[in-house]
Design a protein around this motif. Structure first.
Motif, mmCIF file in Angstrom:
data_model
loop_
_atom_site.group_PDB
_atom_site.id
_atom_site.type_symbol
_atom_site.label_atom_id
_atom_site.label_comp_id
_atom_site.label_asym_id
_atom_site.label_seq_id
_atom_site.Cartn_x
_atom_site.Cartn_y
_atom_site.Cartn_z
ATOM 1 N N ASN A 252 0.825 -1.197 0.000
ATOM 2 C CA ASN A 252 0.000 0.000 0.000
ATOM 3 C C ASN A 252 0.868 1.261 0.000
ATOM 4 O O ASN A 252 0.590 2.239 -0.704
ATOM 5 N N ILE A 253 1.960 1.252 0.776
ATOM 6 C CA ILE A 253 2.876 2.393 0.827
ATOM 7 C C ILE A 253 3.539 2.619 -0.529
ATOM 8 O O ILE A 253 3.652 3.746 -1.011
ATOM 9 N N LEU A 254 3.999 1.545 -1.147
ATOM 10 C CA LEU A 254 4.693 1.655 -2.433
ATOM 11 C C LEU A 254 3.754 2.154 -3.523
ATOM 12 O O LEU A 254 4.172 2.882 -4.430
ATOM 13 N N GLU A 255 2.494 1.779 -3.449
ATOM 14 C CA GLU A 255 1.545 2.192 -4.481
ATOM 15 C C GLU A 255 1.107 3.641 -4.288
ATOM 16 O O GLU A 255 1.029 4.408 -5.240
ATOM 17 N N ARG A 256 0.816 4.019 -3.059
ATOM 18 C CA ARG A 256 0.250 5.341 -2.796
ATOM 19 C C ARG A 256 1.277 6.366 -2.333
ATOM 20 O O ARG A 256 0.961 7.542 -2.175
ATOM 21 N N LYS A 257 2.499 5.920 -2.039
ATOM 22 C CA LYS A 257 3.578 6.786 -1.543
ATOM 23 C C LYS A 257 3.308 7.317 -0.135
ATOM 24 O O LYS A 257 4.107 8.098 0.390
ATOM 25 N N THR A 279 3.662 6.851 7.292
ATOM 26 C CA THR A 279 4.867 6.643 6.476
ATOM 27 C C THR A 279 4.692 7.314 5.122
ATOM 28 O O THR A 279 3.650 7.168 4.476
ATOM 29 N N LYS A 280 5.720 8.072 4.714
ATOM 30 C CA LYS A 280 5.700 8.743 3.422
ATOM 31 C C LYS A 280 6.955 8.363 2.648
ATOM 32 O O LYS A 280 8.058 8.366 3.188
ATOM 33 N N LEU A 281 6.760 8.018 1.386
ATOM 34 C CA LEU A 281 7.867 7.627 0.515
ATOM 35 C C LEU A 281 8.171 8.798 -0.414
ATOM 36 O O LEU A 281 7.309 9.237 -1.174
ATOM 37 N N THR A 282 9.389 9.333 -0.328
ATOM 38 C CA THR A 282 9.777 10.465 -1.171
ATOM 39 C C THR A 282 11.008 10.108 -1.982
ATOM 40 O O THR A 282 11.810 9.269 -1.574
ATOM 41 N N GLN A 283 11.153 10.770 -3.107
ATOM 42 C CA GLN A 283 12.292 10.516 -3.995
ATOM 43 C C GLN A 283 13.279 11.661 -3.904
ATOM 44 O O GLN A 283 12.920 12.832 -4.022
ATOM 45 N N HIS A 284 14.543 11.343 -3.677
ATOM 46 C CA HIS A 284 15.634 12.311 -3.645
ATOM 47 C C HIS A 284 16.678 11.837 -4.657
ATOM 48 O O HIS A 284 17.466 10.941 -4.375
#
Length: 541
Positions: A252-257, A279-284
């Motif tokens: 769910n985290i990987l799909e919705r970020k 939990t938040k997935l961000t791109q750097h």
């Protein structure tokens, strides 16, 4: 001798001529060499002039400020950027000591900073300015600068000046300070936030790395040191039961970020800690970073359980209370209550009224014509729903042929709650009681009349009784007087008897005493006779 001298003179002259020739040749050779050197120097001077011109053009064109001094620290060159930053033109600054035109201080302490040229002249190598250096222009404007100074060394290896290059880094410094302040604020927030914070990243093979960073709360809550936590994966701090549900949550985290989940952490000492994790997935760049904030919801869980228990108790009470309960929404037409809709009722409502399946329905559907029959009821419910002031009243509903005792209050505007009880039996009993009370009042009135007559007879009897009482008093007085006379007579008789007895006792006592006196006198006379004296007493026989 003369020949010899002439010969010698000729030889000397020849030698001198030869020497002059050699000297002439040498001078010619040196002159030629000097001419060549002069030509070379002229060419070099031209080349140097061209080089200096190119250098001047270059120095005047660059974006950095350039100042050159001689070996005594006096200004020999300013480029335009240096003129702008220092507030001096070269014609005014030239020949002045650098300290006069280059005023620098520490941005933090506002204290003067040692001139870099002096340091270079002292140590002989390149020197850079410390951070937080501010240049104060002649007009008072301040610039944050960064610079370096290097010695100018001649062919003999001696320092005959210093060149200093510096630039305006005010904006860069401000940005760096803002970034530093932001980083400090982030660090302060990171370490002072009341929730546990965990940061990790996704590895190249798509897995989650060990923790890259954790805050103090995470360490304190779980009982690990920072070093211990940074050597763990996120699943290692989850409880056994929580690990089984990790896969779908991660998907769910990987799909919705982003995801907000409730799970359980397990502390080092084995304690299970219920947590809510955002939990938040961000791109750097090419990296994916997981930012997780875990809130301890132990107290919230406890309150939820208490609330659940309270709701259960409320539901049991609600469904088993003897009074009817109805939560309703008032329907208004131009500010006037014309109907109401039942939102929630309890079992007692149905049992008391006989109305079924009322939730979501209007009273006009359930009891048509009620508004026309009982306008006052609508007015009361409308008034409470608008003003919020509770009321209590009794109401008869002809359609149901029932009496109700109603307490109504407003939970929020436009709604009302009616709590009621059927009092039909009570009302019937009250009516019967009123009838009986009326009969009793009639009986009491009749009784009052009889009582009045009895009172009259009582007064007459009391008057007769008072007369008899007076006669009794007179008789009692006579009896008392007679009794008093009797007592006095008895007392006198007793006194006479006592006197007679005393007299008789006295007589008896006197008779014995006289005999003894005669005998005594006789004895005295006898003794006197024996003593040859005459008798003293005459005794009569």
């Amino acid at each position: 001798m003369e020949n010899y001298q002439n010969k010698g003179s000729t030889q000397f002259a020849d030698d001198q001529i030869e020497n002059f020739k050699k000297l002439s040749d040498l001078l010619t050779s040196q002159n030629l060499a000097l001419k060549n050197e002069i030509e070379e120097r002229k060419l070099a001077q031209v080349a140097l002039s061209l080089s200096q011109e190119n250098l001047s053009i270059t120095l005047n064109s660059i974006g950095d400020a350039v100042i050159a001094t001689d070996e005594l620290g006096r200004v020999v060159y300013f480029n335009p950027v240096a003129e702008k930053l220092c507030g001096w033109v070269i014609s005014e600054a030239k020949g002045k000591h650098l300290n006069e035109v280059f005023n620098i201080i520490n941005a933090k302490t506002r204290e003067a900073v040692t001139n870099p040229v002096e340091k270079v002249l002292s140590c002989g190598h390149i020197i850079g300015l410390a951070n937080h250096t501010v240049l104060i222009s002649q007009n008072g404007k301040e610039y944050q600068i960064a610079d370096s100074a290097a010695p100018i060394i001649n062919n003999e290896g001696l320092i005959n000046g210093v060149v200093m290059v510096f630039s305006d880094v005010t904006e860069k410094y401000a940005n760096e300070e803002a970034l530093r302040a932001s980083d400090e604020s982030y660090r302060m927030l990171f370490d002072s936030i009341n929730d546990a914070v965990f940061i990790s990243e996704m590895t190249e093979d798509g897995k989650i790395s060990k923790f890259l960073r954790v805050n103090n709360v995470a360490c304190e809550r779980l009982g690990y040191t920072e070093e211990e936590l940074l050597n763990k994966y996120s699943y290692e701090i989850n409880s056994e039961s929580a690990r089984a549900t990790l896969a779908p949550k991660m998907k769910n985290i990987l799909e919705r970020k982003h995801a907000l989940v409730e799970t359980e952490h397990q502390a080092k000492d084995g304690r299970i800690i219920p947590v809510e994790i955002s939990t938040k997935l961000t791109q750097h760049g090419n990296k994916y970073i997981f930012h997780s904030i875990a809130r301890d919801i132990t107290e919230r869980r406890l309150k939820e359980e208490q609330l659940h228990d309270a709701e259960n108790r409320y539901r049991i009470l609600f469904n088993n209370m003897l009074e009817g309960y109805a939560y309703c929404q008032m329907v208004f037409d131009d500010g006037i209550g014309v109907d109401w809709k039942y939102i929630l009722v309890n079992d007692a409502f149905t049992n008391l009224t006989g109305l079924k399946n009322v939730e979501g329905r209007l009273i006009s559907e359930l009891i048509p014509g009620l508004r026309e029959d009982d306008k006052e009821l609508f007015d009361i419910y409308s008034r409470v729903a608008i003003t919020g002031v509770s009321e209590k009243f009794e109401n008869y509903v002809p359609t149901l042929d029932m009496w109700f005792l109603v307490k109504v209050y407003c939970p929020h505007k436009g709604y009302f709650v009616a709590v009621f009880d059927v009092i039909t039996d009570r009302k019937i009993a009250e009516t019967d009681l009123i009838e009986k009370n009326n009969n009793l009042n009639d009986l009491i009135s009749e009784t009052f009349k009889i009582n009045h007559e009895l009172q009259v007879h009582k007064v007459e009897l009391e008057a007769q009784n008072e007369e008899l009482h007076a006669k009794n008093i007179f008789i009692d007085t006579l009896n008392w007087e007679l009794e008093l006379d009797k007592h006095q007579l008895e007392k006198q008789i007793k006194e006479l008897r006592e006197a007679n007895n005393d007299l008789m006792r006295f007589n008896r006592a006197t008779e014995g005493r006289e005999l003894k006196m005669i005998e005594l006198k006789q004895e005295i006379n006898n003794l006197l006779q024996q003593m040859g004296k005459p008798e003293k007493y005459k005794i009569v026989e």
